[in-house]
Write an enzyme that holds these catalytic residues in place. Structure first.
Site, PDB file in Angstrom:
ATOM      1  N   GLN A  69      49.803   7.402  18.213  1.00 29.68           N
ATOM      2  CA  GLN A  69      49.464   8.767  17.839  1.00 29.68           C
ATOM      3  C   GLN A  69      50.676   9.668  18.025  1.00 29.68           C
ATOM      4  OE1 GLN A  69      46.997  11.818  19.884  1.00 29.68           O
ATOM      5  NE2 GLN A  69      45.687  11.666  18.070  1.00 29.68           N
ATOM      6  N   CYS A  99      44.563  18.344  19.146  1.00 30.86           N
ATOM      7  CA  CYS A  99      44.833  18.789  20.515  1.00 30.86           C
ATOM      8  C   CYS A  99      45.008  20.312  20.556  1.00 30.86           C
ATOM      9  CB  CYS A  99      46.081  18.094  21.057  1.00 30.86           C
ATOM     10  SG  CYS A  99      46.459  18.592  22.742  1.00 30.86           S
ATOM     11  N   ASN A 210      34.239  11.151  16.848  1.00 35.54           N
ATOM     12  CA  ASN A 210      34.689  11.205  18.231  1.00 35.54           C
ATOM     13  C   ASN A 210      34.027  12.413  18.890  1.00 35.54           C
ATOM     14  OD1 ASN A 210      37.614  12.533  19.767  1.00 35.54           O
ATOM     15  ND2 ASN A 210      36.441  10.842  20.601  1.00 35.54           N
ATOM     16  N   GLY A 211      33.775  12.301  20.191  1.00 35.89           N
ATOM     17  CA  GLY A 211      33.244  13.446  20.928  1.00 35.89           C
ATOM     18  C   GLY A 211      31.894  13.174  21.562  1.00 35.89           C
ATOM     19  N   GLY A 232      36.164   8.285  24.140  1.00 38.41           N
ATOM     20  CA  GLY A 232      37.239   8.744  25.013  1.00 38.41           C
ATOM     21  C   GLY A 232      36.923   8.544  26.480  1.00 38.41           C
ATOM     22  N   ARG A 233      36.501   9.616  27.154  1.00 42.42           N
ATOM     23  CA  ARG A 233      36.374   9.602  28.611  1.00 42.42           C
ATOM     24  C   ARG A 233      35.483   8.482  29.145  1.00 42.42           C
ATOM     25  NH1 ARG A 233      34.725  15.648  29.169  1.00 42.42           N
ATOM     26  NH2 ARG A 233      34.260  15.255  26.990  1.00 42.42           N
TER      27      ARG A 233
END
Length: 327
Positions: A69, A99, A210-211, A232-233
């Site tokens: 990325q 971002c 995503n999310g 992600g997390r």
């Protein structure tokens, strides 16, 4: 360059690029658990690659399929970095248009680029001209007051016309002023339906979401409407969720590794890192969630956190932490 190459990468499940988290040690551990998932590096700026003193493109060959990325908005610099990455064997180049941090805005890249779709299209064109691997874009659904569906589709169409056929969409808008990056991952509400609508209206594009995704069951739900899910997390804090990705989402019949089997496979890698002068906590910090939800997981976490950073700490810290779980 042909965009059909995108289809050679399995996009069913990927791990989001996360600063300070998805380094090559974490990615190696993730790959031990899943052969199918797509890995992303942390975001690397073009400036770091072109002017930095370290090797910002280093990775382990076992990590493939692996995407780099990039953060940047200068088409010439992005092309240089994309070419370097392709020559190093990366499988995909991904441009960060998601971002929201101040540092990123000051450099005119990240989420603020959603307001400049023509510039993003120029960047994509420049990269595609010098590589024959997929060039993809990770974006938000909107920024600040510009968060209508037409705003999103205008961005996607402009970038699509430059030859990008793959978008990873974080289903939240970004507030560029007033919210920290952490708050931007939590406060703007999720709007999964908008991402579903995007896929419905542009079926020829590969759209991943995503999310806020926390389980493989949720992934399965999204996959009924989309091409891929990026986690992600949760994939970082509870990494063992990755152990069943291949079987549950990708139709693989390879056996599911136990947590201890993952640990056993990881030990030679850790030993090699230590022998080359690396420190244990460079790697162990990514392992604290491996036993999440298991009896003794707190003991495991605490022992590693208290001991792995000490000078000369070796593999015995990991072994002791595991033993302590059953005391």
């Amino acid at each position: 360059m042909s965009s059909t190459l995108t289809s050679t990468i399995n996009r069913t499940f990927s791990i989001a690029p996360m600063l300070d988290w998805t380094d090559r040690h974490y990615r190696y551990m993730a790959r031990l658990m899943s052969a199918e998932l797509l890995l992303y590096t942390e975001m690397v700026t073009t400036g770091a690659i072109i002017h930095g003193k370290g090797d910002y493109l280093a990775y382990n060959s076992e990590e493939h399929a692996l995407a780099l990325q990039l953060g940047g908005s200068n088409a010439h610099d992005l092309a240089i970095c994309a070419k370097l990455a392709a020559d190093r064997g990366y499988d995909e180049i991904n441009l960060n248009v998601g971002c929201p941090s101040d540092r990123v805005q000051n450099g005119r890249f990240g989420a603020c680029l959603m307001a400049e779709p023509k510039l993003v299209a120029e960047c994509v064109t420049a990269m595609r001209e010098v590589v024959d691997i997929p060039v993809t874009v990770k974006t938000r659904i909107g920024i600040d007051e510009q968060d209508s569906y037409p705003f999103l589709t205008e961005f996607v169409e402009t970038v699509r016309d430059a030859g990008c056929d793959t978008f990873i969409v974080h289903a939240r808008k970004a507030w560029l002023k007033g919210l920290s990056p952490k708050e931007n991952r939590e406060i703007p509400p999720l709007d999964y339906d908008r991402v579903y609508q995007l896929k419905q209206d542009y079926p020829e594009l590969s759209i991943s979401i995503n999310g806020g995704v926390k389980s493989l069951d949720e992934c399965r739900t999204h996959l009924t409407k989309l091409d891929g899910v990026m986690v992600g997390r949760e994939a970082y804090q509870n990494p063992y969720m990755l152990a069943e990705v291949d079987q549950q989402l990708c139709g693989s019949d390879r056996p599911v590794l136990s947590r201890d089997a993952v640990l056993e496979k990881f030990i030679p890698y850790i030993e090699k890192h230590l022998q080359s002068g690396g420190r244990l906590n460079h790697i162990s910090r990514h392992m604290t969630g491996l036993f999440q939800g298991e009896p003794g997981s707190r003991v495991w976490r605490r022992y590693i956190s208290e001991n792995a950073h000490k000078p000369g700490a070796g593999i015995e810290v990991i072994e002791q932490a595991r033993k302590n779980m059953s005391i």
